[in-house]
Design a protein around this motif. Sequence first.
Motif, PDB file in Angstrom:
ATOM      1  N   GLY A  19      10.022  37.356   1.652  1.00  0.00           N
ATOM      2  CA  GLY A  19       9.368  38.230   0.621  1.00  0.00           C
ATOM      3  C   GLY A  19       9.305  37.915  -1.032  1.00  0.00           C
ATOM      4  N   ALA A  20      10.712  37.628  -1.284  1.00  0.00           N
ATOM      5  CA  ALA A  20      10.925  37.355  -2.651  1.00  0.00           C
ATOM      6  C   ALA A  20      10.344  36.273  -3.263  1.00  0.00           C
ATOM      7  N   ALA A  21      10.158  35.233  -2.375  1.00  0.00           N
ATOM      8  CA  ALA A  21       9.675  34.042  -2.776  1.00  0.00           C
ATOM      9  C   ALA A  21       8.021  34.193  -2.994  1.00  0.00           C
ATOM     10  N   THR A  22       7.406  35.152  -2.156  1.00  0.00           N
ATOM     11  CA  THR A  22       6.197  35.694  -2.361  1.00  0.00           C
ATOM     12  C   THR A  22       5.823  36.170  -3.693  1.00  0.00           C
ATOM     13  N   ALA A  23       6.805  36.819  -4.087  1.00  0.00           N
ATOM     14  CA  ALA A  23       6.554  37.358  -5.656  1.00  0.00           C
ATOM     15  C   ALA A  23       6.489  36.284  -6.670  1.00  0.00           C
ATOM     16  N   TRP A  24       7.176  35.344  -6.190  1.00  0.00           N
ATOM     17  CA  TRP A  24       7.188  34.157  -7.238  1.00  0.00           C
ATOM     18  C   TRP A  24       5.935  33.446  -7.214  1.00  0.00           C
ATOM     19  N   ARG A  25       5.337  33.311  -5.822  1.00  0.00           N
ATOM     20  CA  ARG A  25       4.276  32.632  -5.423  1.00  0.00           C
ATOM     21  C   ARG A  25       3.014  33.335  -6.293  1.00  0.00           C
ATOM     22  N   GLY A  26       3.049  34.618  -6.363  1.00  0.00           N
ATOM     23  CA  GLY A  26       1.931  35.359  -7.156  1.00  0.00           C
ATOM     24  C   GLY A  26       1.889  34.708  -8.514  1.00  0.00           C
ATOM     25  N   SER A  96      16.635  56.742 -14.372  1.00  0.00           N
ATOM     26  CA  SER A  96      15.827  56.733 -15.125  1.00  0.00           C
ATOM     27  C   SER A  96      14.527  55.295 -14.920  1.00  0.00           C
ATOM     28  N   VAL A  97      15.460  54.389 -14.733  1.00  0.00           N
ATOM     29  CA  VAL A  97      14.767  53.181 -14.454  1.00  0.00           C
ATOM     30  C   VAL A  97      13.942  53.253 -12.929  1.00  0.00           C
ATOM     31  N   LEU A  98      14.426  53.938 -11.926  1.00  0.00           N
ATOM     32  CA  LEU A  98      13.603  53.867 -10.869  1.00  0.00           C
ATOM     33  C   LEU A  98      12.240  54.487 -10.983  1.00  0.00           C
ATOM     34  N   VAL A  99      12.368  55.767 -11.628  1.00  0.00           N
ATOM     35  CA  VAL A  99      11.172  56.638 -11.852  1.00  0.00           C
ATOM     36  C   VAL A  99      10.151  55.929 -12.705  1.00  0.00           C
ATOM     37  N   ALA A 100      10.738  55.402 -13.846  1.00  0.00           N
ATOM     38  CA  ALA A 100      10.033  54.588 -14.797  1.00  0.00           C
ATOM     39  C   ALA A 100       9.165  53.525 -14.342  1.00  0.00           C
ATOM     40  N   VAL A 101       9.916  52.522 -13.360  1.00  0.00           N
ATOM     41  CA  VAL A 101       9.326  51.416 -13.078  1.00  0.00           C
ATOM     42  C   VAL A 101       8.051  51.858 -12.185  1.00  0.00           C
ATOM     43  N   GLY A 181      18.625  50.979  -6.389  1.00  0.00           N
ATOM     44  CA  GLY A 181      17.672  51.100  -7.156  1.00  0.00           C
ATOM     45  C   GLY A 181      16.458  49.912  -6.947  1.00  0.00           C
ATOM     46  N   ALA A 182      17.004  48.599  -6.853  1.00  0.00           N
ATOM     47  CA  ALA A 182      16.041  47.674  -6.607  1.00  0.00           C
ATOM     48  C   ALA A 182      15.582  47.568  -5.328  1.00  0.00           C
ATOM     49  N   THR A 183      16.296  47.984  -4.188  1.00  0.00           N
ATOM     50  CA  THR A 183      15.918  47.949  -2.887  1.00  0.00           C
ATOM     51  C   THR A 183      14.756  49.339  -2.788  1.00  0.00           C
ATOM     52  N   ILE A 184      15.288  50.309  -3.063  1.00  0.00           N
ATOM     53  CA  ILE A 184      14.306  51.671  -2.923  1.00  0.00           C
ATOM     54  C   ILE A 184      13.265  51.567  -3.704  1.00  0.00           C
ATOM     55  N   GLY A 185      13.528  51.266  -5.081  1.00  0.00           N
ATOM     56  CA  GLY A 185      12.127  50.917  -5.970  1.00  0.00           C
ATOM     57  C   GLY A 185      11.408  49.931  -5.624  1.00  0.00           C
ATOM     58  N   GLY A 186      11.947  48.867  -4.785  1.00  0.00           N
ATOM     59  CA  GLY A 186      11.014  47.785  -4.206  1.00  0.00           C
ATOM     60  C   GLY A 186      10.012  48.124  -3.246  1.00  0.00           C
ATOM     61  N   TRP A 187      10.628  48.974  -2.483  1.00  0.00           N
ATOM     62  CA  TRP A 187       9.858  49.452  -1.186  1.00  0.00           C
ATOM     63  C   TRP A 187       8.665  50.474  -1.808  1.00  0.00           C
ATOM     64  N   PHE A 188       9.072  51.299  -3.035  1.00  0.00           N
ATOM     65  CA  PHE A 188       7.767  51.950  -3.429  1.00  0.00           C
ATOM     66  C   PHE A 188       6.847  51.192  -4.278  1.00  0.00           C
ATOM     67  N   LEU A 189       7.438  49.907  -5.016  1.00  0.00           N
ATOM     68  CA  LEU A 189       6.457  49.093  -5.531  1.00  0.00           C
ATOM     69  C   LEU A 189       5.544  48.427  -4.595  1.00  0.00           C
ATOM     70  N   ALA A 190       5.958  48.091  -3.621  1.00  0.00           N
ATOM     71  CA  ALA A 190       5.089  47.474  -2.506  1.00  0.00           C
ATOM     72  C   ALA A 190       4.356  48.374  -1.811  1.00  0.00           C
ATOM     73  N   VAL A 221      10.607  44.682   1.474  1.00  0.00           N
ATOM     74  CA  VAL A 221      11.417  45.005   0.292  1.00  0.00           C
ATOM     75  C   VAL A 221      12.125  43.942  -0.429  1.00  0.00           C
ATOM     76  N   GLY A 222      12.127  42.667   0.220  1.00  0.00           N
ATOM     77  CA  GLY A 222      12.427  41.565  -0.649  1.00  0.00           C
ATOM     78  C   GLY A 222      11.345  41.271  -1.568  1.00  0.00           C
ATOM     79  N   PHE A 223      10.092  41.402  -1.502  1.00  0.00           N
ATOM     80  CA  PHE A 223       9.063  41.248  -2.281  1.00  0.00           C
ATOM     81  C   PHE A 223       9.229  42.313  -3.327  1.00  0.00           C
ATOM     82  N   GLY A 224       9.555  43.528  -3.019  1.00  0.00           N
ATOM     83  CA  GLY A 224       9.271  44.633  -3.929  1.00  0.00           C
ATOM     84  C   GLY A 224      10.683  44.466  -4.883  1.00  0.00           C
ATOM     85  N   ALA A 225      11.639  44.340  -4.350  1.00  0.00           N
ATOM     86  CA  ALA A 225      12.787  43.962  -5.053  1.00  0.00           C
ATOM     87  C   ALA A 225      12.847  42.934  -6.223  1.00  0.00           C
TER      88      ALA A 225
END
Length: 279
Positions: A19-26, A96-101, A181-190, A221-225
């Motif tokens: 998933g993280a590599a997919t973000a880079w592939r974008g 703040s970062v979680l909500v802001a992102v 934050g990266a894990t939870i925020g990543g899920w919401f971003l995805a 989650v890997g992608f979103g994080a």
Amino acid sequence: MAPRTPSPRIRPVREAAFGAATAWRGLRTWSTSPRLMAWGLLPGAITAVLFGGAAIAIALQIAEWSSWLAALVVSEDGAAHGALQIVAALAVVAASVLVAVYAFTAVTLTIGQPFFERIGRAVDERHGFTGAEPDEQWARALLRSVGEAVRLAALTLPFAAGLFLVGLIPVIGGITAFVLGATIGGWFLALELTAYPLARRGHVSLAARRAVLRQHRPRVVGFGAAVFVLFLIPLGAALFMPAAVAGAALLVNGPEFVARAQPDDVTTHRGERPPGAER
């Protein structure tokens, strides 16, 4: 000799790494559709201007807020006050970062919906997916997406409060809050970034997206994080948004993400299976 089956403990790690590599592939989409991707920078720039004032206000007030929080525990004259003030400041930043992102992502996707939909379609077509557009009126789709974004934003608030409390733990609190934050925020971003590509695959509502993404949680989650971390770079949220949208289309590019058509459904409004889905 039969190939080894990955250990149940290793498989989620591999999925998260994929998933993280997919973000880079974008990011590679810039090399194939530079003009289209460049248009995707405009919505992020507009949102950056809108959010810039709030970011400056928080930065100017964080010292006062953290000093007040530290004073609730120890005297302002003590040496421990300075240390606790730093801890409190980190906790405020983590919350703040979680909500802001997430808020930045939701607003940018709403402002730039036509541009980002074109990016999603281009990525789908390049990788062999030819599903139909969602059978939903534009105004209704906009109202639904805004309503879902508000619902998800409301869900980030209790998580942000939890991160604030975790960040108050001395020494390990800041690091733990960042990882969570990266894990939870990543899920919401995805959930937000995959809204359009999943709608083209028959998963229109938020509940439908959550259901299909939950089946591939480590990958998602890997992608979103990874996207979350990229968005923490100064101006990263604006600069990487087109690549994140392209990566989201790549993330759900597979037959396992396409909704099965009902037996009596003879239209293509639910989306078509990509080549090889029958295998």
